[in-house]
Enzyme design. Structure first.
Site, PDB file in Angstrom:
ATOM      1  N   TYR A   1       0.835  -1.205   0.000  1.00  0.00           N
ATOM      2  CA  TYR A   1       0.000   0.000   0.000  1.00  0.00           C
ATOM      3  C   TYR A   1       0.867   1.250   0.000  1.00  0.00           C
ATOM      4  O   TYR A   1       1.744   1.432   0.851  1.00  0.00           O
ATOM      5  CB  TYR A   1      -0.923   0.000   1.213  1.00  0.00           C
ATOM      6  CG  TYR A   1      -2.136   0.896   1.057  1.00  0.00           C
ATOM      7  CD1 TYR A   1      -3.315   0.400   0.494  1.00  0.00           C
ATOM      8  CD2 TYR A   1      -2.130   2.218   1.481  1.00  0.00           C
ATOM      9  CE1 TYR A   1      -4.435   1.203   0.351  1.00  0.00           C
ATOM     10  CE2 TYR A   1      -3.252   3.022   1.343  1.00  0.00           C
ATOM     11  CZ  TYR A   1      -4.405   2.506   0.780  1.00  0.00           C
ATOM     12  OH  TYR A   1      -5.518   3.303   0.647  1.00  0.00           O
TER      13      TYR A   1
ATOM     14  N   TYR B   1      -5.565   5.678  -7.513  1.00  0.00           N
ATOM     15  CA  TYR B   1      -5.838   5.549  -6.085  1.00  0.00           C
ATOM     16  C   TYR B   1      -7.281   5.129  -5.900  1.00  0.00           C
ATOM     17  O   TYR B   1      -8.189   5.937  -5.976  1.00  0.00           O
ATOM     18  CB  TYR B   1      -5.566   6.875  -5.372  1.00  0.00           C
ATOM     19  CG  TYR B   1      -5.824   6.806  -3.887  1.00  0.00           C
ATOM     20  CD1 TYR B   1      -5.031   5.996  -3.075  1.00  0.00           C
ATOM     21  CD2 TYR B   1      -6.845   7.520  -3.289  1.00  0.00           C
ATOM     22  CE1 TYR B   1      -5.265   5.911  -1.707  1.00  0.00           C
ATOM     23  CE2 TYR B   1      -7.082   7.450  -1.931  1.00  0.00           C
ATOM     24  CZ  TYR B   1      -6.290   6.645  -1.142  1.00  0.00           C
ATOM     25  OH  TYR B   1      -6.519   6.570   0.203  1.00  0.00           O
TER      26      TYR B   1
END
Lengths: 495, 392
Positions: free
Chosen positions: B295, B345
């Site tokens: 991440y 994103y």
């Protein structure tokens, strides 16, 4: 070259007659100066301490070099029906430096700021000695556009001696004479005022949310107390506050008032998103309190480049116009070093502690007067406005004095200044804070200082060191002062 | 006792919209589109979906999406809190629902116009005050100007740099690798637009020490994943990506992105908790992992994740990265889709899809013979992680 510039430059190189200080180096003026500068080096006021030190007695603070000969207050007594004061300037002075200033005044360059001061000290001046200075005009620049206005830089050099003819130091000094309201930013003044118009709602800080579990903290901040939640059963502290003590399970929670002292644990500076309420990108700090818990806060009164993890912090309380208060932190002022550093303790690159100097009207006026500088812009707000300044501002002798105090507080009382060179930038106005930081840039072995190394500096003394430090004092407008100083440090304790 | 659903559940379908800065349609359309595509990918009629697990941050209610998809009955629907920390969590919850029999085919999705509607990076400074605990928790940071995810992460980054000597360039290397991988990916917003470390160093400060190129994008788009039993997945259209592990983690003195009050803040203990569970559940160890989808909302927190999973020692991620280990051809290539800095994103959901592609062998930056892919979710929040593996 224009005729005017030629006229201004006519007196370059001509040495003026000696200006004799009206007073001997004396305790009352030193005391006044030290109080205004918050200078506590006992070599300047404590007879016993000074007698045992490197100068063998009380000496003038070196940064007072040019204060002794300042002309003092020139109240226009004739306007009040009194005869004018007797002139104290010599004819030569008026022909050279004085006449240049007069020419510039007459041509509309009414504003004045000092920009550079470089002191070189041959030795410290002792109590009871009298100083005389011989000034020489060195340069008048072409007309230049500066941030303050269109003007000319005027540079002088002054040699200082005692009236016995013993050279004690010299000064290189530069001022800017400028036309008020012609600064580079003058066009922006209107725009700034427009932004302040009541139509635009002022940007505000995000407001805190409170409930019964956390209101003690906010009530504390309003009362200028930093309250940390404390378990009334087991004494454990926790922040942010909760509803129950996770250690012992008690729901009986109170608070402890923290001292407000701590160290910086981490930090960042927020550039985006824009936060107009803060004026400049806020510095956010995580401060570890001496009680052991951390609080998030703003670090104020310093530039981001001046802070580092581990530095000492002190809380203060900010009252927001929306009706809440916040504990914020500024760098803590380090105590004055009482045992002078030794040459062997110092290395290149050593940081000097950061030191905030709050700027107040009283402070700016008191230091101006303690340096015998009665230029109106340093004490008279109305005249400062007329001359194009937003408020009164600190005079260069005070900036120099505060810089010397900052360096001396780090060095210790018996380190001996060999020079002090400063350059001024953004003015020091009241209601701001100038924060000093600095570091050691050079360490050079040096024979025991010739500068009054006591009565019996007989052979066999180990070499000390000449140490150069660079420092900066930054206020909310930017760097006010940048400069350097070279000091002699002994190899062994001198007392 | 490891949960028994390990290797019993699989991701059978993935579907995404295009990733843009202005989708020109509602987030609901994006959600419905990506869910349809995930079902189509799996070869499953959307009517057979009987479970939906979404982020609590999701603004397209699952019943509304179900209505649009023509799903008549849902027997499991639930949510996972804490923003991007939910990414692998929704899959973990779906797996538990499937393993327990609460549902058979579960859709997980995330869809938003986070660039053209509400920009995530603009911060929380305008949120109204309230006495509710979650709102009150922002009072310890927002009044001081710490109002955006980048600012919350920056506080950790400065401390990490101080403790381990990491630099802005060490963070920049993560960005350079993400963008290099994105440059090969036609679906990535930054397709064919790699950057250099110099570009990173020249990019403007967002929250010092984070520069623009340390921060993920703001994206318009949607990503959905269809989860079902491994057994059922074998009968569907695609090669199953089997869940050999799935875990959530929240640790001591946990706060939402602002866990600044722990003894140390240079690690990510909630990710360490996920790591312990994944290693135990999957029976794997760091040497077994072929690809990492780590991440990357902000580059600084990629480093301690590598440390929490044991790919390197604490404080040594900067060297692990500088030695080329996380690039294609390295020991642990990461973010082969381009990550959230390079591709899009989508709160980590697009990263899970990339993990599935690596198992299927269809990634644009395929790591040959990838057996096991680690996927992590949002950091600094209560988080989650997945291990995707080849079937059998």
């Amino acid at each position: 070259m224009t005729d005017f510039l030629e006229q201004l430059r006519a007196g370059i190189g001509v040495e003026g007659s000696a200006q004799v200080a009206p007073d001997l180096v004396n305790i009352p003026m030193i005391r006044h100066w030290c109080e205004a500068m918050d200078e506590a080096n006992p070599n300047f006021l404590d007879e016993e301490f000074a007698a045992a030190g490197p100068h063998g007695g009380i000496v003038s603070p070196p940064a007072m070099l040019n204060a002794w000969g300042m002309p003092g207050v020139r109240i226009k007594r004739e306007e009040m029906g009194h005869p004018p004061p007797p002139p104290i300037e010599s004819e030569t002075e008026r022909e050279t430096y004085g006449s240049v200033l007069g020419l510039l005044d007459n041509a509309g360059y009414l504003g004045v700021v000092a920009t550079n001061s470089e002191h070189i000290y041959h030795r410290y001046i002792r109590l009871g000695e009298r100083v005389k200075g011989t000034q020489k005009l060195v340069d008048v620049s072409e007309e230049k556009q500066t941030a303050l206005g269109i003007g000319h830089f005027v540079t002088t050099e002054t040699e200082y001696q005692t009236t016995d003819g013993d050279p004690v130091g010299s000064m290189f000094f530069r001022i800017l004479k400028f036309k008020p309201h012609t600064g580079r930013d003058a066009s922006k003044e209107g725009a700034e005022n427009a932004a302040d118009s009541p139509a635009a709602p002022p940007a505000m800080r995000p407001k805190p949310s409170m409930n019964q579990d956390s209101q003690f903290f906010w009530q504390g901040a309003a009362a200028k107390e930093l309250r940390i939640q404390k378990c009334n059963s087991c004494g454990r502290l926790q922040h942010p506050p909760g509803a129950r003590c996770p250690a012992c399970g008690s729901m009986d929670l109170g608070w402890k008032v923290a001292t407000g002292r701590g160290t910086l644990y981490s930090h960042c500076q927020v550039h985006y998103p824009p936060l107009p309420a803060f004026g400049k990108p806020p510095i956010v700090g995580l401060v570890e309190l001496e009680e052991g818990v951390r609080v998030l806060t703003n670090i104020t009164d310093c530039a981001y480049s001046q802070i580092s993890i581990g530095m000492d912090m002190q809380a203060w309380f900010y009252n927001d116009p929306q009706g809440f208060s916040l504990p914020l932190f500024r760098p803590a002022r380090q105590p004055r070093r009482t045992e002078t550093l030794l040459a062997g303790d110092i290395s290149e690159g050593d940081p000097m502690p950061i030191c905030p100097i709050p700027l107040t009207v009283t402070g700016i006026v008191a230091t101006a007067i303690a340096t015998r500088d009665y230029q109106d812009v340093h004490h008279d707000r109305d005249l400062a406005h007329q001359k194009g300044s937003k408020d009164i501002f600190m005079n260069i002798l005070s900036s120099s004095g505060l810089a010397s105090r900052y360096v001396s507080d780090w060095a210790g009382p018996d380190a001996i200044f060999k020079n002090l060179k400063i350059r001024l930038g953004a003015p020091n106005h009241p209601y701001d804070c100038m924060t000093m930081s600095g570091k050691v840039t050079e360490v050079k072995s040096s024979a025991a200082s010739g500068a009054d190394s006591g009565a019996d500096s007989g052979g066999g003394q180990a070499d000390g060191a000449d140490v150069t430090v660079e420092f900066a004092g930054i206020n909310s407008l930017g760097p006010h002062i940048t400069g350097s100083a070279t000091l002699y440090f002994p190899a062994n304790p001198s007392r | 006792m490891p949960p028994k659903f390990a290797r019993q559940v699989a991701i059978a379908g993935i579907g995404a919209t295009e990733f843009s800065k202005d989708s020109r349609r509602t987030p609901m359309q994006l959600a419905v589109e990506c869910c349809s595509l995930a079902c189509e990918d799996a070869g499953l009629d959307p009517k057979e979906v009987d479970g939906m697990v979404v982020f609590s941050a999701e603004n397209n209610p699952e019943i509304e999406v179900a209505r649009n998809l023509g799903i008549s009955e849902l027997t499991h629907f639930s949510m996972v809190h804490h923003g991007g920390g939910a990414a692998c969590g929704v899959i973990a919850l779906a797996a538990q629902a499937i393993f327990s029999g609460a549902a058979k085919n579960v859709l997980c999705y995330r869809a938003f116009n986070e660039r053209s509607w509400h920009r995530f990076g603009s911060g929380v400074q305008d949120r109204p005050t309230s006495a509710e605990a979650e709102v009150v928790s922002f009072s310890w940071s927002s009044p001081f100007g710490l109002v955006s995810p980048a600012s919350w992460v920056a506080m950790f980054a400065t401390r990490y740099m101080h403790e381990y000597g990491a630099t802005s360039e060490d963070f920049g290397r993560v960005s350079v690798i993400d963008r290099a991988h994105a440059a090969n990916n036609p679906a990535a917003y930054f397709y064919e637009r790699p950057i250099t470390l110099e570009d990173h160093q020249q990019s403007r400060m967002i929250v010092d020490p984070l520069r623009l190129l340390d921060c993920c994008q703001e994206t318009d788009g949607g990503q959905a994943l269809l989860v079902t039993s491994a057994e059922h997945a074998r009968d569907l259209a695609q090669k199953p990506a089997v869940l050999s592990g799935a875990a959530q983690g929240a640790s001591e003195d946990q706060h939402m992105m602002r866990s600044y009050y722990r003894d140390t803040i240079s690690g990510i203990p909630e990710m360490g908790l996920c790591a312990r569970q994944l290693w135990e559940m999957s029976g794997l160890n760091p040497d077994d992992i072929d690809v990492g989808i780590i991440y990357d909302h902000f580059t600084p927190l990629v480093l301690p994740q590598l440390e929490e999973f044991g790919f390197c020692e604490r404080g040594e991620a900067k060297d692990f990265i500088a030695d080329g280990n996380i690039a294609l051809g390295g020991k642990l290539p990461i973010n082969t889709h381009g990550g959230q800095l390079g591709e899009a994103y989508l709160h980590g959901m697009n990263g899970i899809a990339e993990g599935v592609r690596q198992i299927r062998g269809t990634s644009v930056n395929q790591v040959s013979g990838a057996e096991n892919v680690l996927v992590t979710a949002g950091t600094a929040v209560p988080t989650s992680a997945l291990m995707l593996s080849q079937d059998g």
